[in-house]
Scaffold this motif. Structure first.
Motif, PDB file in Angstrom:
ATOM      1  N   UNK A 146       0.819  -1.211   0.000  1.00  0.00           N
ATOM      2  CA  UNK A 146       0.000   0.000   0.000  1.00  0.00           C
ATOM      3  C   UNK A 146       0.850   1.257   0.000  1.00  0.00           C
ATOM      4  N   UNK A 147       2.073   1.180   0.551  1.00  0.00           N
ATOM      5  CA  UNK A 147       2.938   2.345   0.649  1.00  0.00           C
ATOM      6  C   UNK A 147       4.238   2.213  -0.139  1.00  0.00           C
ATOM      7  N   UNK A 148       4.583   0.992  -0.493  1.00  0.00           N
ATOM      8  CA  UNK A 148       5.806   0.789  -1.273  1.00  0.00           C
ATOM      9  C   UNK A 148       5.745  -0.532  -2.023  1.00  0.00           C
ATOM     10  N   UNK A 149       6.541  -0.619  -3.100  1.00  0.00           N
ATOM     11  CA  UNK A 149       6.647  -1.835  -3.901  1.00  0.00           C
ATOM     12  C   UNK A 149       8.101  -2.307  -3.863  1.00  0.00           C
ATOM     13  N   UNK A 150       8.292  -3.614  -3.667  1.00  0.00           N
ATOM     14  CA  UNK A 150       9.637  -4.185  -3.654  1.00  0.00           C
ATOM     15  C   UNK A 150       9.849  -4.944  -4.963  1.00  0.00           C
ATOM     16  N   UNK A 151      10.906  -4.562  -5.675  1.00  0.00           N
ATOM     17  CA  UNK A 151      11.179  -5.099  -7.003  1.00  0.00           C
ATOM     18  C   UNK A 151      12.436  -5.959  -6.963  1.00  0.00           C
ATOM     19  N   UNK A 152      12.302  -7.233  -7.353  1.00  0.00           N
ATOM     20  CA  UNK A 152      13.440  -8.154  -7.380  1.00  0.00           C
ATOM     21  C   UNK A 152      13.778  -8.516  -8.823  1.00  0.00           C
ATOM     22  N   UNK A 153      14.996  -8.175  -9.245  1.00  0.00           N
ATOM     23  CA  UNK A 153      15.437  -8.531 -10.595  1.00  0.00           C
ATOM     24  C   UNK A 153      16.314  -9.781 -10.576  1.00  0.00           C
TER      25      UNK A 153
ATOM     26  N   UNK B 146      -3.160  -1.902  -9.524  1.00  0.00           N
ATOM     27  CA  UNK B 146      -3.742  -1.413 -10.768  1.00  0.00           C
ATOM     28  C   UNK B 146      -2.927  -0.309 -11.441  1.00  0.00           C
ATOM     29  N   UNK B 147      -2.475   0.684 -10.671  1.00  0.00           N
ATOM     30  CA  UNK B 147      -1.718   1.789 -11.277  1.00  0.00           C
ATOM     31  C   UNK B 147      -0.370   1.310 -11.808  1.00  0.00           C
ATOM     32  N   UNK B 148       0.289   0.441 -11.046  1.00  0.00           N
ATOM     33  CA  UNK B 148       1.576  -0.092 -11.503  1.00  0.00           C
ATOM     34  C   UNK B 148       1.382  -0.959 -12.735  1.00  0.00           C
TER      35      UNK B 148
ATOM     36  N   UNK C 146       7.038   5.208 -12.625  1.00  0.00           N
ATOM     37  CA  UNK C 146       7.862   5.419 -13.815  1.00  0.00           C
ATOM     38  C   UNK C 146       9.298   4.981 -13.548  1.00  0.00           C
ATOM     39  N   UNK C 147       9.780   5.266 -12.332  1.00  0.00           N
ATOM     40  CA  UNK C 147      11.141   4.876 -11.942  1.00  0.00           C
ATOM     41  C   UNK C 147      11.301   3.361 -11.941  1.00  0.00           C
ATOM     42  N   UNK C 148      10.246   2.638 -11.533  1.00  0.00           N
ATOM     43  CA  UNK C 148      10.289   1.176 -11.554  1.00  0.00           C
ATOM     44  C   UNK C 148      10.490   0.679 -12.988  1.00  0.00           C
TER      45      UNK C 148
ATOM     46  N   UNK D  32      18.018 -13.020  -7.416  1.00  0.00           N
ATOM     47  CA  UNK D  32      17.849 -13.681  -6.131  1.00  0.00           C
ATOM     48  C   UNK D  32      18.772 -13.164  -5.034  1.00  0.00           C
ATOM     49  N   UNK D  33      19.726 -12.329  -5.379  1.00  0.00           N
ATOM     50  CA  UNK D  33      20.612 -11.755  -4.364  1.00  0.00           C
ATOM     51  C   UNK D  33      19.897 -10.609  -3.645  1.00  0.00           C
ATOM     52  N   UNK D  34      20.323 -10.336  -2.397  1.00  0.00           N
ATOM     53  CA  UNK D  34      19.690  -9.263  -1.629  1.00  0.00           C
ATOM     54  C   UNK D  34      19.818  -7.923  -2.330  1.00  0.00           C
ATOM     55  N   UNK D  35      20.975  -7.715  -2.972  1.00  0.00           N
ATOM     56  CA  UNK D  35      21.193  -6.436  -3.664  1.00  0.00           C
ATOM     57  C   UNK D  35      20.351  -6.314  -4.934  1.00  0.00           C
ATOM     58  N   UNK D  36      19.710  -7.412  -5.323  1.00  0.00           N
ATOM     59  CA  UNK D  36      18.851  -7.377  -6.514  1.00  0.00           C
ATOM     60  C   UNK D  36      17.445  -6.880  -6.204  1.00  0.00           C
ATOM     61  N   UNK D  37      17.186  -6.612  -4.922  1.00  0.00           N
ATOM     62  CA  UNK D  37      15.859  -6.150  -4.502  1.00  0.00           C
ATOM     63  C   UNK D  37      15.927  -4.668  -4.145  1.00  0.00           C
ATOM     64  N   UNK D  38      15.016  -3.906  -4.707  1.00  0.00           N
ATOM     65  CA  UNK D  38      14.989  -2.469  -4.459  1.00  0.00           C
ATOM     66  C   UNK D  38      13.572  -2.029  -4.120  1.00  0.00           C
ATOM     67  N   UNK D  39      13.473  -1.106  -3.156  1.00  0.00           N
ATOM     68  CA  UNK D  39      12.166  -0.597  -2.722  1.00  0.00           C
ATOM     69  C   UNK D  39      11.837   0.707  -3.449  1.00  0.00           C
ATOM     70  N   UNK D  40      10.594   0.813  -3.893  1.00  0.00           N
ATOM     71  CA  UNK D  40      10.102   2.023  -4.563  1.00  0.00           C
ATOM     72  C   UNK D  40       8.817   2.485  -3.882  1.00  0.00           C
ATOM     73  N   UNK D  41       8.512   3.756  -4.038  1.00  0.00           N
ATOM     74  CA  UNK D  41       7.264   4.307  -3.514  1.00  0.00           C
ATOM     75  C   UNK D  41       6.095   3.984  -4.425  1.00  0.00           C
ATOM     76  N   UNK D  42       4.967   4.629  -4.153  1.00  0.00           N
ATOM     77  CA  UNK D  42       3.746   4.324  -4.911  1.00  0.00           C
ATOM     78  C   UNK D  42       3.229   5.521  -5.710  1.00  0.00           C
ATOM     79  N   UNK D  43       3.974   6.639  -5.683  1.00  0.00           N
ATOM     80  CA  UNK D  43       3.549   7.809  -6.446  1.00  0.00           C
ATOM     81  C   UNK D  43       3.828   7.599  -7.940  1.00  0.00           C
ATOM     82  N   UNK D  44       3.238   8.469  -8.760  1.00  0.00           N
ATOM     83  CA  UNK D  44       3.362   8.327 -10.213  1.00  0.00           C
ATOM     84  C   UNK D  44       4.821   8.296 -10.658  1.00  0.00           C
ATOM     85  N   UNK D  45       5.636   9.179 -10.081  1.00  0.00           N
ATOM     86  CA  UNK D  45       7.052   9.223 -10.476  1.00  0.00           C
ATOM     87  C   UNK D  45       7.790   7.959 -10.048  1.00  0.00           C
ATOM     88  N   UNK D  46       7.332   7.339  -8.945  1.00  0.00           N
ATOM     89  CA  UNK D  46       7.946   6.085  -8.479  1.00  0.00           C
ATOM     90  C   UNK D  46       7.629   4.936  -9.440  1.00  0.00           C
TER      91      UNK D  46
END
Length: 222
Positions: A23-30, A72-74, A48-50, A32-46
């Motif tokens: 609801x407040x952030x999305x976690x993106x894993x590209x 839905x927005x993502x 786009x950043x994803x 399986x390593x820990x450094x492959x996971x990045x947290x993003x916000x939920x605003x429009x610019x976030x």
């Protein structure tokens, strides 16, 4: 002693990512390593950043859970940037062991998607989605109208106006005119009964008999 066989599965989606929706952030894993996971916000610019983040890793296919309405927005943004999106039911991505965290969930979704173990939920086309939205809204309005009618009838019974006995539907032509007159302060049963529509089965006398109120003044919440 026989050696344990290691089970290996073929990578089906080479350029896959998994996203844990929140609801407040999305976690993106590209990966399986820990450094492959990045947290993003939920605003429009976030959002786009994803998409830009995924493109920088050469990602072409994205898997995520259909969590509430947060996806839905993502989803729309990913489709706009030409990603293949697998929207799956949460029961297919449940983590088997260990403490549940957003990072673990994102990596788990990425792994399942890379192995080709996730299938997308049914997603209607735009025209079907619009029609479904109208149909659901119509259903909601009908339900609200039924609830309102039920409360009106309950209130009338509380005041001993037994309109429900003499008319088939209190929201019909006769019922609504009588209720409108009551709301204006007219409590004379004979005057109220004059609103009888000619199709009504009960006579004016019978309707008037049912409209002798108890003059009860109270605050009604039901």
């Amino acid at each position: 002693m026989a050696r344990k066989k290691k089970l290996e599965m073929e990578i089906v989606n080479q350029h896959a990512t998994g996203i844990d929706i929140g609801s407040r952030s999305h976690f993106v894993a590209v990966g399986q390593a820990l450094e492959d996971v990045k947290e993003f916000g939920v605003y429009a610019e976030d959002l786009t950043a994803i998409c830009q983040h995924l493109k920088s890793y050469g990602i072409t296919s994205v898997a995520m859970e259909s969590t509430g309405d947060y996806w839905q927005n993502l989803f729309t943004e990913l489709i706009k940037h030409d990603f293949e999106v697998i929207l799956c039911n949460g029961k297919f991505t449940k983590h088997a062991k260990g403490k549940k965290t957003d990072v673990k969930d994102a990596r788990w979704i990425q792994k399942l998607h890379a192995l080709g173990l996730l299938t997308s939920s049914f997603l209607p086309d735009q025209q079907t989605e619009i029609l479904r939205t109208y149909a659901r809204q119509r259903g909601n309005i009908i339900h609200q109208a039924w609830q309102t009618s039920r409360k009106m009838q309950k209130h009338l019974k509380f005041l001993n106006f037994r309109l429900d006995v003499v008319v088939k539907d209190i929201c019909g032509l006769t019922g609504l005119k009588i209720i409108e007159d009551i709301c204006k302060g007219n409590l004379d049963p004979n005057e109220l009964a004059k609103h009888r529509h000619y199709n009504c089965r009960k006579s004016e006398a019978e309707i008037a008999k049912a409209l002798h109120g108890n003059n009860r003044k109270t605050f009604f919440l039901g």
